[in-house]
Design a protein around this motif. Structure first.
Motif, PDB file in Angstrom:
ATOM      1  N   ASP A 101      44.263  34.269  38.151  1.00 42.84           N
ATOM      2  CA  ASP A 101      43.696  35.601  37.920  1.00 42.84           C
ATOM      3  C   ASP A 101      42.383  35.543  37.156  1.00 42.84           C
ATOM      4  OD1 ASP A 101      45.849  36.732  39.184  1.00 42.84           O
ATOM      5  OD2 ASP A 101      46.937  37.189  37.325  1.00 42.84           O
ATOM      6  N   GLY A 103      38.902  35.593  35.938  1.00 42.97           N
ATOM      7  CA  GLY A 103      37.657  35.998  36.583  1.00 42.97           C
ATOM      8  C   GLY A 103      37.820  36.927  37.758  1.00 42.97           C
ATOM      9  N   ASP A 104      39.042  37.422  38.008  1.00 45.83           N
ATOM     10  CA  ASP A 104      39.291  38.299  39.158  1.00 45.83           C
ATOM     11  C   ASP A 104      39.809  39.648  38.671  1.00 45.83           C
ATOM     12  OD1 ASP A 104      39.825  39.469  41.573  1.00 45.83           O
ATOM     13  OD2 ASP A 104      41.623  38.268  41.993  1.00 45.83           O
ATOM     14  N   ALA A 106      40.152  42.406  40.126  1.00 44.10           N
ATOM     15  CA  ALA A 106      40.990  43.112  41.094  1.00 44.10           C
ATOM     16  C   ALA A 106      42.460  42.743  40.952  1.00 44.10           C
ATOM     17  CB  ALA A 106      40.512  42.818  42.514  1.00 44.10           C
ATOM     18  N   SER A 107      42.736  41.560  40.363  1.00 47.83           N
ATOM     19  CA  SER A 107      44.132  41.145  40.199  1.00 47.83           C
ATOM     20  C   SER A 107      44.880  42.041  39.218  1.00 47.83           C
ATOM     21  CB  SER A 107      44.201  39.691  39.720  1.00 47.83           C
ATOM     22  OG  SER A 107      43.670  39.568  38.405  1.00 47.83           O
ATOM     23  N   GLN A 133      35.340  47.912  37.318  1.00 49.29           N
ATOM     24  CA  GLN A 133      35.653  46.603  37.877  1.00 49.29           C
ATOM     25  C   GLN A 133      36.996  46.482  38.584  1.00 49.29           C
ATOM     26  OE1 GLN A 133      33.540  43.674  37.549  1.00 49.29           O
ATOM     27  NE2 GLN A 133      32.079  45.320  37.134  1.00 49.29           N
ATOM     28  N   LEU A 179      41.013  36.531  31.665  1.00 53.38           N
ATOM     29  CA  LEU A 179      40.665  37.211  32.909  1.00 53.38           C
ATOM     30  C   LEU A 179      39.265  37.796  32.831  1.00 53.38           C
ATOM     31  CD1 LEU A 179      42.947  39.361  35.118  1.00 53.38           C
ATOM     32  CD2 LEU A 179      40.704  40.243  34.507  1.00 53.38           C
TER      33      LEU A 179
END
Length: 294
Positions: A101, A103-104, A106-107, A133, A179
Motif C-alpha cells: 500500500d 505510496g498508493d 487509492a488503497s 488523493q 502510505l
C-alpha cells in the motif's frame, strides 16, 4: 454579564502543555523561573486532545492546542505569535501494515483509519489530502489516543493510522509502512510550512499581559537553544521513556524559527489551513481579524 476575573499578577498563570520533548524544551526556562520578569507558571501536563477540550471550555490561562481548534476558541483566546510548532518535513503520516500500500493513496478507499483527534491539525491535513488523493474517499474514521494507533494498525484492528510526533521515527519498529506524508502534500500544494501546535492565552488577561507572555515564551525558547543541556533533565523526565536520541530528533524537527516567531509565512500557513478546512466544511470560517495579536 460579569467580566471574567483576571489572575492577580502575583498568582501563577495556569498553563497546560504536552509532555512531548518540544514543549518541555520550549517551556523549561520559563517553568523553572529562569526567564527574567516572566510570570510564574502553574503547569499541567496533558496531551493535545485534552488541551483542545480545555480551550473549548475556557479552562486555564495559557494552553498549547492544535491549530485546528482555533476557529472554536478565538473569541476567548488570542493566538500568541511564538512558542508553538510549525515546520517543514514534519507532517503527520498515514501508516499501514501492508508494504504494497505504500505510496498508493487509492488503497485507502473505504478503509478504516484511526486518527488521534477530530479537532487536530493532523486530522484536517488528512481530510484535505484524502479529498484530493483518495478516489471515493476513506471509510470509517475512529479516534484513538495517539500512542494506541500504531499497535492498532499492527494488530489489524484498523486498516491504517494517522500518526504524529515521535511516531515519525519509530513506526518501523512496529513493522508498519508509510502510505503517505500529509506534510509533503501540504507543502507541495501550498509552499507553506505545516501548522501543528499553537500557544493561546486568555484575551481577558489584557493586551499588555499578552505581550508579556509572548516575550516570555520567546525568551524561554531562545534560552533553551543557547544551552540545550540545561533543559535535558526536564525533557527526559516527561518523555515517557523515549530514547534520548529520539527526543533530540523530535526537538530538532518541531522547535525552529517559527517557534520564536510565526512571521509572515507562519501566519499565512495557519490562515491557509483553516480557510481550506472551512471551505470543506471541517471548521467554522475565521473572521478577518481572528488571528490578530494584542
Amino acid at each position: 454579564m460579569n467580566e471574567p476575573l483576571k489572575p492577580s499578577r502575583d498568582e501563577p498563570l495556569k498553563i497546560a502543555y504536552s509532555p512531548c520533548p518540544n514543549d518541555t524544551f520550549v517551556f523549561d526556562a520559563w517553568a523553572h523561573g529562569r526567564v527574567p520578569g516572566a510570570p510564574a507558571l502553574d503547569v499541567t501536563f496533558a496531551d493535545i486532545d485534552i488541551t483542545n477540550g480545555m480551550a473549548e471550555r475556557g479552562e486555564f490561562d495559557v494552553l498549547k492546542v492544535s491549530y485546528a481548534v482555533l476557529p472554536w476558541v478565538l473569541d476567548d483566546y488570542a493566538l500568541l505569535p511564538c512558542g508553538g510548532a510549525l515546520g517543514r518535513g514534519c507532517g503527520p503520516l498515514v501508516l499501514t501494515r501492508e508494504s504494497a500500500d505504500a505510496g498508493d493513496p487509492a488503497s485507502l478507499r473505504g478503509k478504516t483509519v484511526a486518527v488521534p483527534s477530530e479537532r487536530s491539525t493532523a486530522y484536517l491535513l488528512f481530510r484535505l489530502w484524502a479529498a484530493d488523493q483518495v478516489p471515493g474517499g476513506v471509510g470509517d474514521v475512529v479516534v484513538l489516543p495517539f500512542h494506541e494507533i500504531m499497535p492498532a494498525v499492527r494488530d489489524g484492528k484498523v486498516d491504517a493510522g494517522l500518526v504524529i510526533h515521535e511516531a515519525r521515527f519509530t513506526y518501523q519498529d512496529y513493522g508498519l509502512h508509510r502510505l503517505a506524508d500529509m506534510g509533503e502534500h501540504w507543502e507541495a500544494t501550498t509552499g507553506l510550512p505545516i501548522p501543528l501546535g499553537a500557544i493561546i492565552a486568555k484575551r481577558s488577561l489584557g493586551a499588555e499581559r499578552l505581550r508579556e507572555l509572548a516575550e516570555a515564551a520567546r525568551t524561554s525558547v531562545r534560552m533553551a537553544w543557547d544551552d540545550p543541556e540545561v533543559s535535558r533533565p526536564y525533557v527526559l523526565e516527561h518523555a515517557q521513556e523515549m530514547d534520548p536520541a529520539v527526543a533530540d530528533r523530535h526537538i530538532g524537527l518541531y522547535v525552529n524559527e517559527f517557534t520564536a516567531d510565526l512571521g509572515e509565512d507562519g501566519y499565512a500557513a495557519v490562515r491557509g489551513l483553516l480557510t481550506r478546512a472551512a471551505a470543506e466544511g471541517l471548521v467554522p470560517p475565521l473572521g478577518p481579524d481572528a488571528l490578530a495579536f494584542a
